[in-house]
Design an enzyme around this catalytic site. Structure first.
Site, short mmCIF file in Angstrom:
data_model
loop_
_atom_site.label_atom_id
_atom_site.label_comp_id
_atom_site.label_asym_id
_atom_site.label_seq_id
_atom_site.Cartn_x
_atom_site.Cartn_y
_atom_site.Cartn_z
N CYS A 135 0.81 -1.23 0.00
CA CYS A 135 0.00 0.00 0.00
C CYS A 135 0.84 1.28 0.00
O CYS A 135 0.32 2.36 -0.23
CB CYS A 135 -0.97 -0.01 1.17
SG CYS A 135 -2.13 -1.39 1.14
N HIS B 275 -3.01 7.11 2.46
CA HIS B 275 -3.44 5.84 1.89
C HIS B 275 -4.83 5.51 2.43
O HIS B 275 -5.06 5.52 3.63
CB HIS B 275 -2.44 4.75 2.25
CG HIS B 275 -2.99 3.38 2.03
ND1 HIS B 275 -3.57 3.01 0.83
CD2 HIS B 275 -3.10 2.31 2.85
CE1 HIS B 275 -4.00 1.77 0.93
NE2 HIS B 275 -3.73 1.32 2.14
N ASN C 107 -10.18 0.07 -0.09
CA ASN C 107 -8.71 0.14 -0.05
C ASN C 107 -8.17 -0.42 -1.36
O ASN C 107 -8.28 -1.62 -1.61
CB ASN C 107 -8.21 -0.67 1.16
CG ASN C 107 -6.70 -0.66 1.28
OD1 ASN C 107 -5.99 -0.35 0.32
ND2 ASN C 107 -6.20 -1.01 2.45
N1 COA Z 1 -18.24 -8.22 9.33
C1 COA Z 1 -18.68 -8.46 10.57
N2 COA Z 1 -17.85 -8.77 11.58
C2 COA Z 1 -16.53 -8.82 11.31
C3 COA Z 1 -16.02 -8.56 10.02
C4 COA Z 1 -16.94 -8.26 9.01
N3 COA Z 1 -16.56 -7.99 7.76
N4 COA Z 1 -14.68 -8.67 10.06
C5 COA Z 1 -14.35 -8.98 11.33
N5 COA Z 1 -15.47 -9.08 12.09
C6 COA Z 1 -15.58 -9.39 13.50
C7 COA Z 1 -14.39 -10.12 14.02
O1 COA Z 1 -14.52 -11.51 13.74
C8 COA Z 1 -14.44 -9.81 15.50
O2 COA Z 1 -15.37 -10.65 16.09
P1 COA Z 1 -15.08 -11.27 17.54
O3 COA Z 1 -14.97 -10.08 18.45
O4 COA Z 1 -16.26 -12.15 17.77
O5 COA Z 1 -13.78 -12.02 17.41
C9 COA Z 1 -15.01 -8.38 15.53
O6 COA Z 1 -15.63 -8.18 14.25
C10 COA Z 1 -13.98 -7.33 15.76
O7 COA Z 1 -12.89 -7.58 14.86
P2 COA Z 1 -11.60 -6.70 14.88
O8 COA Z 1 -10.59 -7.28 13.94
O9 COA Z 1 -11.20 -6.46 16.30
O10 COA Z 1 -12.19 -5.35 14.29
P3 COA Z 1 -11.48 -3.97 14.10
O11 COA Z 1 -12.26 -2.91 14.73
O12 COA Z 1 -10.01 -4.05 14.38
O13 COA Z 1 -11.63 -3.75 12.53
C11 COA Z 1 -10.38 -3.89 10.48
C12 COA Z 1 -11.04 -4.66 11.63
C13 COA Z 1 -9.74 -4.89 9.52
C14 COA Z 1 -11.45 -3.09 9.77
C15 COA Z 1 -9.34 -2.94 11.08
O14 COA Z 1 -8.50 -3.64 11.96
C16 COA Z 1 -8.52 -2.30 10.03
O15 COA Z 1 -9.02 -1.50 9.24
N6 COA Z 1 -7.20 -2.53 10.01
C17 COA Z 1 -6.33 -1.95 9.01
C18 COA Z 1 -6.46 -2.76 7.79
C19 COA Z 1 -5.95 -2.13 6.54
O16 COA Z 1 -6.51 -1.23 6.01
N7 COA Z 1 -4.87 -2.67 6.01
C20 COA Z 1 -4.39 -2.34 4.73
C21 COA Z 1 -2.97 -2.06 4.66
S1 COA Z 1 -2.57 -0.56 5.45
#
Ligand code: COA
Length: 345
Positions: free
Chosen positions: A115, A257, A287
């Site tokens: 990214c 980004h 993204n």
């Molecule tokens: N729909 C519903 N629930 C979902 C889900 C989806 N698409 N994806 C994950 N969950 C659930 C998880 O299973 C978890 O459930 P649990 O508590 O029962 O285990 C819960 O939602 C929370 O998940 P978590 O990973 O803690 O959520 P978060 O608030 O960290 O958000 C991302 C997840 C991926 C959106 C976030 O971490 C993120 O944006 N990270 C950066 C990713 C990115 O952009 N990377 C690219 C390179 S920079």
């Protein structure tokens, strides 16, 4: 005064197939509410079967040349294509894209920084121009993440989209609008497992045997990535602004980004900037990895959000880990073509 790479053209291309959160909720255990509130994403584009990263890159490159006022006989010395999803493991995608655009004999290579790829590519092209190795360059960020996603994994399948953006740079002066005047790049390979496609490369092939099915696809440890993204995008943006000699208070726009709206807002806050400086179009495109910064720039430019002379900070973070930032004084750009304009906030 000194030589600098100057932005003179910008182009964008999105594949037409729109995939909304509701579409994904039909086949994954997720919801529009969860995706929109956790990421800010409402829809993304996925390329149709048969459409490759090189196809999208070619479209975006042609549009960037048009925006720069260059015609069919354009002469470009260097093409750098940032991508995580090349058309083939070998050869690079950039030479084919250069040929399809009609650029004869241009130096052309792919650059892989996930990214952060577009900022890395801007720096590489800028260095070539400043060293007198190239009079101009076409820098493209293009991706088809839909081809590497595990479409049964709700934690990644909802986040990524396909698209391409491109910029034309030429040699100019560091005091003129369009000049790229400060860069910062970095990496931390100890965190390589946080964002990875484990199989398909020499590590897995050398080990022999068949990889686990899940290892053929993109995997991400979202929470760890989130925290590191905020920290490094903020620190890198500060470093690039300092190299350009810009007090942060003089920055008009931060184009980060487009990973997650919460990441972008946190970066703006940590930089002490007004929320209105944070540019975002990820609600419409998701993204798009290496394509995300040029797509956001093109959308904001098409919406008339930038004025010539505005100070724009670009900042990115991605797999590797890698990160990078650049200071760009906005140029007086000719009309930027995006096939469907996203409303910019
Ligand atoms: N729909 C519903 N629930 C979902 C889900 C989806 N698409 N994806 C994950 N969950 C659930 C998880 O299973 C978890 O459930 P649990 O508590 O029962 O285990 C819960 O939602 C929370 O998940 P978590 O990973 O803690 O959520 P978060 O608030 O960290 O958000 C991302 C997840 C991926 C959106 C976030 O971490 C993120 O944006 N990270 C950066 C990713 C990115 O952009 N990377 C690219 C390179 S920079």
């Amino acid at each position: 005064m000194g030589t600098a790479a100057v932005l003179t053209g910008l182009g964008a291309h999105l594949p037409p197939r729109r995939v909304t959160n509701a579409d994904l909720a039909e086949r994954l255990d997720t919801s529009d509410e969860w995706i929109a509130s956790r990421t800010g994403i409402r829809e993304r584009r996925w390329a149709d079967p048969g459409v490759s990263t090189g196809d999208l890159a070619t479209e975006a490159g042609l549009r960037a040349l048009k925006s720069a006022g260059l015609g069919d006989d354009a002469r470009i010395d260097l093409v750098v294509l940032a991508t995580t999803t090349p058309d083939h493991p070998c050869p690079a995608t950039a030479p084919e894209v250069a040929s399809r655009i009609g650029l004869v004999d241009a130096a052309a290579y792919d650059l892989a920084a996930v990214c952060s790829g577009f900022v890395y590519a801007l720096e590489a092209a800028s260095n070539a121009i400043r060293a007198g190795r190239a009079a101009n360059a076409l820098v493209i960020g293009a991706e088809t993440y839909s081809t590497i996603l595990d479409h049964t994994d709700r934690t990644t399948a909802v986040i990524f989209g396909d698209g391409a953006g491109a910029a034309v740079l030429r040699a100019g002066d560091d005091t003129e609008p369009g000049a790229l005047t400060g860069f910062d790049l970095g990496s931390d390979g100890t965190r390589r497992d946080c964002i990875t496609v484990p199989a398909g490369g020499s590590r897995q092939r050398a080990a022999g045997g068949e990889p686990a099915e899940a290892d053929r696809y993109f995997q991400m440890r979202g929470k760890e990535v989130f925290t590191a993204a905020v920290a490094h995008m903020t620190a890198s943006a500060r470093a690039a602004a300092a190299r350009a000699g810009w007090p942060l208070g003089t920055v008009a726009h931060v184009v980060g980004h487009q990973a997650n709206l919460r990441i972008l807002r946190a970066v703006g806050e940590q930089l002490g900037l007004d929320p209105g400086t944070v540019v975002s179009n990820l609600d419409r495109v998701g993204n798009t990895s290496a394509a995300s910064i040029p797509l956001a720039l093109a959308d904001a430019a098409a919406a008339g959000r930038f004025a010539a002379g505005d100070r724009v900070l670009l900042t990115a973070f991605g797999g590797g880990f890698t990160w990078g930032a650049a200071a760009l004084t906005w140029p007086d750009l000719a009309a930027v073509t995006t096939d469907e304009r996203s409303p910019i906030r």
